[in-house]
Design a protein around this motif. Sequence first.
Motif, PDB file in Angstrom:
ATOM      1  N   SER A   1       7.745  -9.645  -9.884  1.00  0.00           N
ATOM      2  CA  SER A   1       8.297 -10.236  -8.384  1.00  0.00           C
ATOM      3  C   SER A   1       9.666  -9.492  -8.313  1.00  0.00           C
ATOM      4  CB  SER A   1       8.681 -11.986  -8.563  1.00  0.00           C
ATOM      5  OG  SER A   1       9.513 -12.023  -7.385  1.00  0.00           O
ATOM      6  N   PHE A   2      10.111  -9.052  -6.941  1.00  0.00           N
ATOM      7  CA  PHE A   2      11.454  -8.568  -6.843  1.00  0.00           C
ATOM      8  C   PHE A   2      12.506  -9.740  -7.165  1.00  0.00           C
ATOM      9  CE2 PHE A   2       9.944 -10.024  -2.500  1.00  0.00           C
ATOM     10  CZ  PHE A   2      10.697 -11.405  -2.457  1.00  0.00           C
TER      11      PHE A   2
ATOM     12  N   ASP B   1       0.785  -1.221  -0.026  1.00  0.00           N
ATOM     13  CA  ASP B   1      -0.163  -0.086   0.085  1.00  0.00           C
ATOM     14  C   ASP B   1       0.898   1.306  -0.051  1.00  0.00           C
ATOM     15  OD1 ASP B   1      -2.358  -1.276  -0.223  1.00  0.00           O
ATOM     16  OD2 ASP B   1      -2.894  -1.115   1.999  1.00  0.00           O
TER      17      ASP B   1
ATOM     18  N   SER C   1      -1.751  -4.313  -5.643  1.00  0.00           N
ATOM     19  CA  SER C   1      -1.115  -3.484  -4.774  1.00  0.00           C
ATOM     20  C   SER C   1      -0.565  -2.468  -5.564  1.00  0.00           C
ATOM     21  CB  SER C   1       0.081  -4.298  -4.179  1.00  0.00           C
ATOM     22  OG  SER C   1      -0.292  -5.226  -3.430  1.00  0.00           O
TER      23      SER C   1
ATOM     24  N   GLY D   1       3.406   2.510   2.009  1.00  0.00           N
ATOM     25  CA  GLY D   1       3.708   3.030   3.270  1.00  0.00           C
ATOM     26  C   GLY D   1       4.869   3.285   3.663  1.00  0.00           C
ATOM     27  N   HIS D   2       6.044   2.237   3.374  1.00  0.00           N
ATOM     28  CA  HIS D   2       7.329   2.386   3.406  1.00  0.00           C
ATOM     29  C   HIS D   2       7.821   3.432   2.237  1.00  0.00           C
ATOM     30  CE1 HIS D   2       7.497  -1.183   5.806  1.00  0.00           C
ATOM     31  NE2 HIS D   2       8.231  -0.420   6.451  1.00  0.00           N
TER      32      HIS D   2
ATOM     33  N   ASP E   1       5.734  -5.036  -7.160  1.00  0.00           N
ATOM     34  CA  ASP E   1       4.947  -6.054  -6.417  1.00  0.00           C
ATOM     35  C   ASP E   1       4.216  -6.941  -7.529  1.00  0.00           C
ATOM     36  OD1 ASP E   1       3.281  -5.432  -3.400  1.00  0.00           O
ATOM     37  OD2 ASP E   1       2.568  -6.649  -4.527  1.00  0.00           O
ATOM     38  N   ARG E   2       4.255  -8.054  -6.902  1.00  0.00           N
ATOM     39  CA  ARG E   2       3.665  -9.251  -7.703  1.00  0.00           C
ATOM     40  C   ARG E   2       2.115  -9.015  -7.901  1.00  0.00           C
ATOM     41  NH1 ARG E   2       5.717 -15.090  -5.339  1.00  0.00           N
ATOM     42  NH2 ARG E   2       5.191 -15.889  -7.378  1.00  0.00           N
TER      43      ARG E   2
ATOM     44  N   ASP F   1       9.771  -6.071   2.202  1.00  0.00           N
ATOM     45  CA  ASP F   1       8.844  -6.112   3.272  1.00  0.00           C
ATOM     46  C   ASP F   1       8.073  -7.342   3.003  1.00  0.00           C
ATOM     47  OD1 ASP F   1       7.410  -5.987   5.629  1.00  0.00           O
ATOM     48  OD2 ASP F   1       6.239  -4.059   4.774  1.00  0.00           O
TER      49      ASP F   1
END
Length: 320
Positions: free
Chosen positions: A79-80, A32, A58, A34-35, A53-54, A102
């Motif tokens: 994916s990362f 979402d 998101s 936040g970081h 983000d996968r 995260d």
Amino acid sequence: MELIHKPVLVKETLSFLNPCPGQVFIDGTVGDGGHAMEILALIGPAGKLFAFDRDEKSIERSRSRLQQYAGRVEFVHASFAEMGPVLSRLGMNGRVNGVLLDLGLAWRHYKSNERGFSYDSDEPLDMRLDRSQKLTAAEVVNGWPEDKLIWVFQEYGQENFSTYIAAEICRLRRQNMIRSTRQLTEVVLLAIRNKLGSSKHTPWVGGLHPATKVFQAIRIAVNDELGHLSRGLSSAIDVLGVGGRCAVISFHSLEDRIVKNFFRQESRDCLDPPEQPTCTCGHRARVRILTKKVVSPSSIEQKHNPASRSAKLRVAEKIS
Ligand SMILES: C[S@@+](CC[C@H](N)C(=O)[O-])C[C@H]1O[C@@H](n2cnc3c(N)ncnc32)[C@H](O)[C@@H]1O
């Protein structure tokens, strides 16, 4: 009411990553946002954030939450584990100052979703983070052989009743496909009750619903979460410049073990057995570990955000 994910260990993560004006960051799990929002504020208008983000949802949500930073954020639905090739295509390999992973799911995944991540609701058995992927939870539950299910429940769920639950699943699926989270929860409860010889009561262990571990195990298998983590860690070190930092927040011991061992291995100059007199492997340390002791949320954070209780932060800095 819209559920926004509450980011964990924000102060601690930022103090290690130390984003500065004009720097380049990767949020490998933007969720979402936040970081990401905190990082964007610190890197300022000359900085750049690559937000992976996968889950397409998101990406959609964080894009809308981070609107004020449009132009400084590049969203990547992947994916990362793919950050190496993606950053390389953009000519950014070796130029990144910080990477954040995260791990796990956002609150929304458990609370208001139709993908069957929780035993708490009645939804189709899906559990895919990336809905373009083929493998679903229904295919794992209805199609994988019994011994593979036992392995998944043991390895990814540390579930004590693995063999009984897998046997019950295989018995019931011969009659009818198991299609929903409610059905799966009932099968788990039934298997445990049968094993314990109890007519109705199924024990909760450590405050966990008896189906928690099976759901976690299936989710990890469907999304190959540990494979992606191993590849993502390696990519993160590749894309960082010297002095760049990689911070990983994990939520269960399987993930934390992978992060701990990876950082440990990459901080050593030689991986040969200690009894070998000279190095033949040629491995050279690529990182320095900054969190000699794992960092956990303060008691105040745990009180305000119970979901943070199991969070663990590890950070390493690229040295060569
Ligand atoms: C705990 S949430 C991140 C929350 C985020 N830091 C925030 O402040 O809102 C984890 C996110 O990572 C995503 N995710 C999980 N595994 C991933 C992977 N291998 N690559 C990219 N994203 C992943 C999930 O879809 C979810 O959105």
